[in-house]
Design a protein around this motif. Structure first.
Motif, PDB file in Angstrom:
ATOM      1  N   PRO A 440       0.831  -1.297  -0.064  1.00 49.08           N
ATOM      2  CA  PRO A 440       0.090   0.017   0.208  1.00 49.08           C
ATOM      3  C   PRO A 440       0.689   1.327  -0.076  1.00 49.08           C
ATOM      4  N   ASP A 441       0.319   2.196  -0.630  1.00 46.18           N
ATOM      5  CA  ASP A 441       0.929   3.615  -0.082  1.00 46.18           C
ATOM      6  C   ASP A 441       0.271   4.335   0.887  1.00 46.18           C
ATOM      7  N   ALA A 442       0.920   4.989   1.734  1.00 41.43           N
ATOM      8  CA  ALA A 442       0.885   5.539   2.964  1.00 41.43           C
ATOM      9  C   ALA A 442      -0.196   6.298   3.035  1.00 41.43           C
ATOM     10  N   LEU A 443      -0.474   7.337   2.127  1.00 45.88           N
ATOM     11  CA  LEU A 443      -1.726   8.128   1.955  1.00 45.88           C
ATOM     12  C   LEU A 443      -2.900   7.572   1.610  1.00 45.88           C
ATOM     13  N   GLY A 444      -2.792   6.419   0.675  1.00 52.08           N
ATOM     14  CA  GLY A 444      -3.979   5.569   0.424  1.00 52.08           C
ATOM     15  C   GLY A 444      -4.554   4.916   1.653  1.00 52.08           C
ATOM     16  N   LEU A 445      -3.503   4.125   2.263  1.00 56.04           N
ATOM     17  CA  LEU A 445      -3.865   3.214   3.263  1.00 56.04           C
ATOM     18  C   LEU A 445      -4.415   4.133   4.402  1.00 56.04           C
ATOM     19  N   ASN A 446      -3.928   5.267   4.704  1.00 53.61           N
ATOM     20  CA  ASN A 446      -4.395   6.251   5.706  1.00 53.61           C
ATOM     21  C   ASN A 446      -5.932   6.707   5.465  1.00 53.61           C
ATOM     22  N   PHE A 447      -6.020   6.924   4.090  1.00 49.44           N
ATOM     23  CA  PHE A 447      -7.475   7.298   3.676  1.00 49.44           C
ATOM     24  C   PHE A 447      -8.554   6.290   4.047  1.00 49.44           C
ATOM     25  N   TRP A 448      -8.031   4.853   3.627  1.00 50.07           N
ATOM     26  CA  TRP A 448      -9.017   4.045   3.861  1.00 50.07           C
ATOM     27  C   TRP A 448      -9.144   3.551   5.304  1.00 50.07           C
TER      28      TRP A 448
END
Length: 624
Positions: A440-448
């Motif tokens: 995962p990319d951190a920004l995407g993971l943190n968004f979800w």
């Protein structure tokens, strides 16, 4: 004779000092006490018959200078005329007098000096003496309360008696204020009590200075040194609503400017600016935000507080505030409003409290690491000369800015995963593995993760993941259910499906019993489920192998996005492509992450990082 002598000196070459200091000063090398007295004038007529009120007024005015400079004013007595006062030892004499002129003069004073000057009275001890002109209506009718024009006249003349000149007067080698940078200072009374310029001329009982202003303090501290005993403890300064301007000087301790009692939002800049290298005093200010016109010099405040010296912390009102720190370690607290806060240098604590709050950070976003934890967020400027590491609470928005660019990060969308359980966060990493076949990319993971914390279910996420461009690239349109099932098994478990499982799932997919997103979730769940009762050893061994494979992939994804906080998608693909289930491939994936991380943390050419701490353990702590 007066006790003190005086001396003269040449221009310093520094505009801020030379614009107010005219080359005369009391010699305090033997004593820091300046004596003063009250006297009738040389002209026997005077209009201030309440001598006690006169003494109290002048004592109050002199008392406004003592906190700033290394001087003590000592009252000597009440005399029949200034000559008698001087002969008795008074250095400064306040004379209740009528001048012989009728030119609008409110008062006049002499610079420090043992010799007679050339204007008006001439007697041996006139240096430092002040004459109040009671033929002036302003002087005659003033309340002499702080903020009145009469009280300003009194402290203005003390400035002359201590060696300050008008900022609009030039002398050899000394500039006027109008020749200095008008983006920094202006010839206005709230910059200096020595100014004649008042933005509110018609207001004679309010909106004038009640203490020396910023330029006066700097000039006088240059002449006499700062009072290093003023407010040396831990002090809270309540920013009170007054009808005048005033200056706070703090020499030490851990201190706070507090606007919590205000009835409107305030703008606070803690002391962080050194106007002159000749005086080691930092300067800031505070005023109602409604009176701040983008820049200080363009404003017309009716309330103004200069903050000078060593003040580290600030608290806002219950309205919308703009609070700015300094290079010190600041504690900045908003209130109930929508506040804007910036710590600048130092390791600051920023608490937005209630409302929708925004924290500013100077520099490109790629120079920063934002670390999410359960009860706070830290924002680290990785530049050696940057803004330090700030701890944030109750802040919803971050803005990184340069002269050319601004980037906003909404923590309401990206700041929630630190409150999740470990299994929940791992489940999102597994979605990236199964759907995108990458870390995962951190920004995407943190968004979800934030979406899940706010109520989005894993099943709803799966339905959204299945329609993503990356998912369509991993599982192209037109892919048969047989090929789809085979690809999912390979991405999630690193193997071809067993025939019985394959036949079952393809049959269910063909029959429409489940959608492809539910199938992926079922494969993920199956790898982690306990073996069914009566399962064969071969089945158990395979399930353990599947579980280990998925766990290793999840650990790789967590190392990349959670522990290191990286978000480059190409690197996330490259990292996961290293892993084939073997120990050596796992080591290769970790080494690749370490290499990418070493590049990412470079403060000038690296990447924005957003790790999460306190949720997942890092099994690779001893590596890299």
């Amino acid at each position: 004779m007066a006790f003190l002598s005086a001396f003269t000196f040449d221009p310093t070459g520094d505009g801020i000092i030379d614009v107010l200091v005219d080359g005369y000063a009391w010699d305090l090398s033997q004593s820091t006490t300046i004596t003063w007295a009250l006297a009738d004038g040389l002209n026997p007529l005077h209009d201030w018959d309440d001598r006690t009120a006169a003494i109290n007024t002048f004592a109050t005015a002199l008392g406004t200078f003592e906190p700033f400079i290394n001087v003590t004013f000592e009252f000597l007595g009440d005399f029949s005329d200034p000559e008698a006062a001087g002969q008795a030892g008074a250095d400064i004499v306040y004379t209740l007098d009528n001048t012989a002129t009728d030119d609008g003069t409110l008062a006049y004073a002499y610079y420090p000096g043992p010799e007679p000057f050339t204007l008006f009275e001439q007697y041996e001890t006139e240096g430092g003496d002040v004459f109040m002109n009671f033929t002036s209506n302003i002087v005659n009718s003033s309340s002499f309360q702080p903020g009145s024009e009469g009280f300003l006249t009194v402290i203005h003349e003390i400035g002359h008696a201590l060696g300050l000149k008008h900022p609009f007067d030039s002398s050899l080698g000394r500039p006027t204020l109008d020749t200095l940078d008008q983006n920094v200072v202006r010839d206005l009374d709230w910059f200096s009590v020595m100014s004649y310029s008042d933005q509110f001329d018609s207001q004679r009982e309010r909106w004038d200075p009640a203490t020396p202003m910023v330029l006066d303090v700097l000039g006088l501290q240059y002449l006499y040194g700062p009072n290093n005993s003023t407010n040396t403890g831990n002090t809270t300064y309540a920013l009170t609503t007054e009808d005048y301007y005033y200056t706070i000087w703090d020499a030490g301790g851990i201190d706070r400017a507090d606007a919590s009692g205000q009835s409107e939002g305030w703008t606070i800049f803690l002391p962080d600016f050194s106007p002159t290298p000749l005086v080691n005093t930092l300067t800031g200010f505070a005023l109602p935000s409604s009176q701040f016109d983008d820049t200080l010099v363009d404003s017309e405040p009716t309330e103004m507080v200069w903050l000078m010296g060593d003040i580290e912390n600030a608290t806002g009102s219950r309205f919308n505030d703009w609070i700015n720190g300094s290079d010190l370690d600041n504690d900045l607290r908003g209130g109930a409003g929508d506040d804007e806060l910036e710590g600048y240098g130092g390791n600051d604590t920023i608490d937005g409290n209630e409302g929708l709050d925004l924290a500013y950070f100077v520099g490109d976003q790629f120079s920063y690491t934002v670390t999410l934890a359960a009860n706070q967020i830290t924002v680290q400027d990785r530049r050696a000369d940057g803004a330090g590491t700030d701890t944030l609470r109750n802040v919803e928005l971050l803005e990184f800015y340069t002269d050319d660019d601004r980037a906003t990060l909404d923590l309401q969308q990206f700041g929630g995963p630190a409150g999740l359980a470990a299994a929940e966060l791992e489940s999102f990493i597994e979605l990236y593995i199964a759907y995108f076949n990458r870390a995962p990319d951190a920004l995407g993971l943190n968004f979800w993760g934030t979406a899940f914390a706010n109520g989005t279910t894993l099943q709803e996420m799966a339905a959204l993941f299945i329609d993503q461009p990356e998912t369509r690239a991993t599982y192209p349109e037109g892919l048969s259910n047989e090929d789809f099932a085979t690809a999912v098994y390979d991405n999630v478990l690193g193997r071809v499906p067993d025939q019985d499982g394959f036949d079952f799932w393809v049959g269910v997919l063909n029959g429409g019993g489940v959608g492809r997103e539910q199938f992926i979730l079922a494969v993920l769940d199956g790898a982690k489920a306990s073996p069914p009762a009566g399962a064969s050893q071969d089945f158990i061994d395979q399930q353990l192998a599947d579980r280990a494979f998925l766990a290793d992939k999840t650990d790789i994804g967590a190392l990349y996005a959670v522990h290191r906080g990286m978000s480059d998608v190409d690197n996330a693909i490259a990292v996961m492509s290293q892993f084939d289930g073997s120990d050596s491939s796992l080591a290769s994936a970790v080494a690749a992450i370490d290499q990418f991380y070493a590049q990412a943390v470079d403060p000038e050419s690296g990447s924005f990082l957003m790790p999460v701490v306190g949720v997942l353990d890092n099994p690779f702590d001893t590596i890299g």
